[in-house]
Write a protein that holds these residues in place. Structure first.
Motif, PDB file in Angstrom:
ATOM      1  N   UNK A  71       0.856  -1.182   0.000  1.00 12.42           N
ATOM      2  CA  UNK A  71       0.000   0.000   0.000  1.00 12.42           C
ATOM      3  C   UNK A  71       0.893   1.234   0.000  1.00 12.42           C
ATOM      4  N   UNK A  72       0.884   1.992  -1.072  1.00 11.64           N
ATOM      5  CA  UNK A  72       1.754   3.172  -1.110  1.00 11.64           C
ATOM      6  C   UNK A  72       1.287   4.247  -0.137  1.00 11.64           C
ATOM      7  N   UNK A  73       2.250   4.961   0.454  1.00  9.61           N
ATOM      8  CA  UNK A  73       1.917   6.092   1.293  1.00  9.61           C
ATOM      9  C   UNK A  73       1.413   7.237   0.417  1.00  9.61           C
ATOM     10  N   UNK A  74       0.518   8.070   0.950  1.00  6.26           N
ATOM     11  CA  UNK A  74       0.104   9.242   0.181  1.00  6.26           C
ATOM     12  C   UNK A  74       1.315  10.035  -0.297  1.00  6.26           C
ATOM     13  N   UNK A  75       1.359  10.314  -1.572  1.00  7.58           N
ATOM     14  CA  UNK A  75       2.508  11.011  -2.164  1.00  7.58           C
ATOM     15  C   UNK A  75       1.988  12.029  -3.173  1.00  7.58           C
ATOM     16  N   UNK A  76       2.560  13.203  -3.151  1.00  7.33           N
ATOM     17  CA  UNK A  76       2.143  14.249  -4.075  1.00  7.33           C
ATOM     18  C   UNK A  76       3.372  14.888  -4.700  1.00  7.33           C
ATOM     19  N   UNK A  77       3.344  14.992  -6.016  1.00  6.43           N
ATOM     20  CA  UNK A  77       4.440  15.616  -6.761  1.00  6.43           C
ATOM     21  C   UNK A  77       3.872  16.747  -7.601  1.00  6.43           C
ATOM     22  N   UNK A  78       4.445  17.939  -7.487  1.00  6.15           N
ATOM     23  CA  UNK A  78       4.058  19.078  -8.312  1.00  6.15           C
ATOM     24  C   UNK A  78       5.305  19.707  -8.911  1.00  6.15           C
ATOM     25  N   UNK A  94       7.635  10.509   7.097  1.00  3.73           N
ATOM     26  CA  UNK A  94       7.486  10.875   5.699  1.00  3.73           C
ATOM     27  C   UNK A  94       8.784  11.386   5.115  1.00  3.73           C
ATOM     28  N   UNK A  95       8.718  11.849   3.857  1.00  2.00           N
ATOM     29  CA  UNK A  95       9.902  12.346   3.173  1.00  2.00           C
ATOM     30  C   UNK A  95       9.530  13.562   2.336  1.00  2.00           C
ATOM     31  N   UNK A 121      12.095  23.239 -14.650  1.00  2.00           N
ATOM     32  CA  UNK A 121      11.083  23.182 -13.603  1.00  2.00           C
ATOM     33  C   UNK A 121      11.710  22.722 -12.297  1.00  2.00           C
ATOM     34  N   UNK A 122      11.090  23.153 -11.203  1.00  2.00           N
ATOM     35  CA  UNK A 122      11.419  22.665  -9.874  1.00  2.00           C
ATOM     36  C   UNK A 122      10.368  21.625  -9.509  1.00  2.00           C
ATOM     37  N   UNK A 123      10.793  20.445  -9.113  1.00  2.00           N
ATOM     38  CA  UNK A 123       9.860  19.401  -8.714  1.00  2.00           C
ATOM     39  C   UNK A 123       9.820  19.310  -7.183  1.00  2.00           C
ATOM     40  N   UNK A 124       8.611  19.339  -6.650  1.00  2.00           N
ATOM     41  CA  UNK A 124       8.408  19.277  -5.203  1.00  2.00           C
ATOM     42  C   UNK A 124       7.588  18.032  -4.897  1.00  2.00           C
ATOM     43  N   UNK A 125       8.175  17.117  -4.146  1.00  2.00           N
ATOM     44  CA  UNK A 125       7.494  15.880  -3.799  1.00  2.00           C
ATOM     45  C   UNK A 125       7.510  15.680  -2.294  1.00  2.00           C
ATOM     46  N   UNK A 126       6.361  15.308  -1.742  1.00  2.00           N
ATOM     47  CA  UNK A 126       6.280  14.943  -0.329  1.00  2.00           C
ATOM     48  C   UNK A 126       5.444  13.686  -0.205  1.00  2.00           C
ATOM     49  N   UNK A 127       5.768  12.887   0.794  1.00  2.00           N
ATOM     50  CA  UNK A 127       4.944  11.728   1.093  1.00  2.00           C
ATOM     51  C   UNK A 127       4.933  11.520   2.604  1.00  2.00           C
ATOM     52  N   UNK A 128       3.852  10.962   3.078  1.00  2.09           N
ATOM     53  CA  UNK A 128       3.716  10.716   4.506  1.00  2.09           C
ATOM     54  C   UNK A 128       2.407  10.006   4.782  1.00  2.09           C
ATOM     55  N   UNK A 129       2.153   9.734   6.032  1.00  5.20           N
ATOM     56  CA  UNK A 129       0.963   8.978   6.400  1.00  5.20           C
ATOM     57  C   UNK A 129      -0.294   9.838   6.417  1.00  5.20           C
ATOM     58  N   UNK A 130      -0.137  11.153   6.509  1.00  3.42           N
ATOM     59  CA  UNK A 130      -1.262  12.087   6.541  1.00  3.42           C
ATOM     60  C   UNK A 130      -1.383  12.781   5.183  1.00  3.42           C
ATOM     61  N   UNK A 131      -2.389  12.388   4.406  1.00  6.63           N
ATOM     62  CA  UNK A 131      -2.532  12.906   3.046  1.00  6.63           C
ATOM     63  C   UNK A 131      -2.755  14.412   3.020  1.00  6.63           C
ATOM     64  N   UNK A 132      -3.558  14.926   3.961  1.00  7.54           N
ATOM     65  CA  UNK A 132      -3.832  16.363   3.998  1.00  7.54           C
ATOM     66  C   UNK A 132      -2.571  17.149   4.319  1.00  7.54           C
ATOM     67  N   UNK A 133      -1.752  16.633   5.222  1.00  2.00           N
ATOM     68  CA  UNK A 133      -0.498  17.291   5.576  1.00  2.00           C
ATOM     69  C   UNK A 133       0.454  17.320   4.387  1.00  2.00           C
TER      70      UNK A 133
END
Length: 444
Positions: A368-375, A405-406, A417-429
């Motif tokens: 199960x992947x942790x919530x991760x967002x890349x922009x 998280x990371x 472009x600058x890539x910003x990625x975060x992942x962690x257990x709290x999707x909203x955070x």
């Protein structure tokens, strides 16, 4: 010393704008050719390309450059990047060139270089070529100018090599596979290889016109693939990118499966069979923390590198791993190829689908992947990551994630472009942190 032209995957840019001009391609041919002129033998370079319109122009310019410094040229036409790597080594060429901007749209193009061993060039070789680009080319006397020729069996050679990676005791009979070739380099070879191995093949993205490569198709946009898989009742869908060195999979329910899950499947299955070397797999800082935890549960390591399949491969070679890749779908299986190979990786997935007799939706979801967002934030110049407010936002994000998280912020090696990625257990955070950092980067 900072590289001026080479990025994380060769030289790339918008066609007919520096550095992606015909004049520059000729200079690259002259510089790379001069760098690899060694010994008294007749030197040879293999040139392949994808299907974008500008490939004709870039190919002609490169041929001019290479022949002017005494290299013979073998043109193989539209073939995948891994085919060029394979042919460079098997044909005992001194250099290989792939003309492609990978997953980018047709307006871009790029030049990827391979050494005589079929591996992408080292930083040292790229720096040496860049130094030669700043000098006048060393042209040979008229009688030493190279010759060029085109061969027609390159695609057949690659299909044969790809099929040899599929287990001999297995067949794809009875399996319905949708293959999306992104209107790119694999539009002929990938459907042919799957059909010859017994699959019922539905091919899409196989009508290139020079302008439609990666346009609403392929690994970067699998929408049509998902629809086709579900509508046709297929067992699985495979999506390649423009030069076929990456793979994204769609299961029978139309859900996308990224490179992290593919590496988990191949790594764990090879581990069970005693084939996995190095005690784990190699991926980049962008791979999901869920993959790392899954590998650890198996007693295996996930070794991380900076972004770029070349850096993954360097770590694999240095430390004896035979499976590595990127979340984006570059899968490197060093027993079979010297670079990422979407078709070969796809064949390994299909082999597991047949051997384990499970639906793709079950087979390909191992963790199960942790919530991760890349922009991505496009910028026009300067150093936005050096701004005090950007640094403060990054520090605040790292503190908020803590050890659960990371956060990864980096400049792209292929576009501004600058890539910003975060992942962690709290999707909203995770979403809040990424958005705050992106806003500060924009402001800077």
């Amino acid at each position: 010393m900072t590289r001026k032209f080479f990025g994380t995957d060769g030289i790339r840019g918008r066609t007919n704008e520096a550095p992606m001009t015909a004049a520059m391609a000729q200079r690259i041919g002259q510089a790379a050719g001069a760098h690899f002129l060694r010994g008294e033998h007749r030197h040879r370079v293999v040139i392949g390309k994808d299907t974008r319109l500008s490939g004709y122009m870039m190919e002609t310019a490169l041929v001019s450059g290479f022949t002017s410094v005494g290299m013979d040229v073998v043109m193989v036409g539209p073939v995948p990047t891994p085919a060029v790597a394979m042919l460079t080594h098997s044909m005992r060429a001194d250099l290989g060139v792939m003309i492609s901007a990978s997953h980018n749209k047709f307006v871009d193009n790029g030049i990827k270089l391979f050494g005589p061993d079929g591996y992408k060039l080292s930083d040292k070789d790229e720096m040496a070529i860049e130094a030669l680009l700043e000098q006048e080319p060393r042209l040979v006397p008229a009688e030493q100018i190279g010759r060029s020729r085109r061969i027609e069996d390159a695609r057949g050679r690659y299909i044969h090599a790809a099929k040899l990676t599929f287990p001999k005791h297995l067949r794809l009979d009875g399996l319905k596979v949708v293959i999306d070739c992104a209107n790119g380099a694999a539009y002929q070879v990938a459907p042919s290889a799957l059909w010859e191995l017994g699959a019922t093949v539905i091919a899409i993205g196989v009508e290139p016109n020079g302008l439609n490569i990666n346009d609403g198709c392929g690994s970067t946009d699998p929408t049509v693939l998902k629809e086709t898989v579900v509508a046709s009742g297929a067992d699985i869908g495979l999506a390649l990118d423009g030069d076929a060195d990456r793979l994204i999979v769609v299961d029978e329910e139309g859900e996308s499966i990224d490179g992290d899950q593919l590496m988990a499947l191949i790594g764990s299955s090879w581990h069970r069979r005693g084939r996995l070397r190095g005690g784990g797999i190699v991926s980049t800082v962008m791979s999901n923390l869920g993959l790392e935890r899954y590998m650890n549960e198996l007693g295996l390591r996930l070794e991380r590198t900076q972004v770029g399949d070349r850096y993954v491969l360097e770590a694999m070679r240095a430390r004896g791993y035979n499976v590595g890749g990127e979340q984006s779908g570059h899968i490197i299986l060093s027993e079979y190829a010297t670079t990422g190979d979407g078709l070969v990786a796809g064949l390994q997935i299909l082999a597991e689908l047949v051997a384990q007799d499970k639906p793709a939706s079950e087979l390909l979801k191992l963790f199960e992947p942790l919530p991760q967002l890349l922009k991505s934030v496009r910028y026009g110049g300067g150093a936005p990551l050096e701004a005090d407010k950007v640094k403060a936002a990054i520090a605040a994000g790292e503190a908020a994630l803590g050890d659960k998280g990371r956060l990864v912020i980096r400049k792209s090696g292929t576009e501004p472009v600058i890539r910003v990625m975060a992942e962690g257990e709290d999707e909203a955070l995770v979403a809040r942190i990424v958005n705050e950092i992106c806003e500060e980067v924009k402001a800077a």
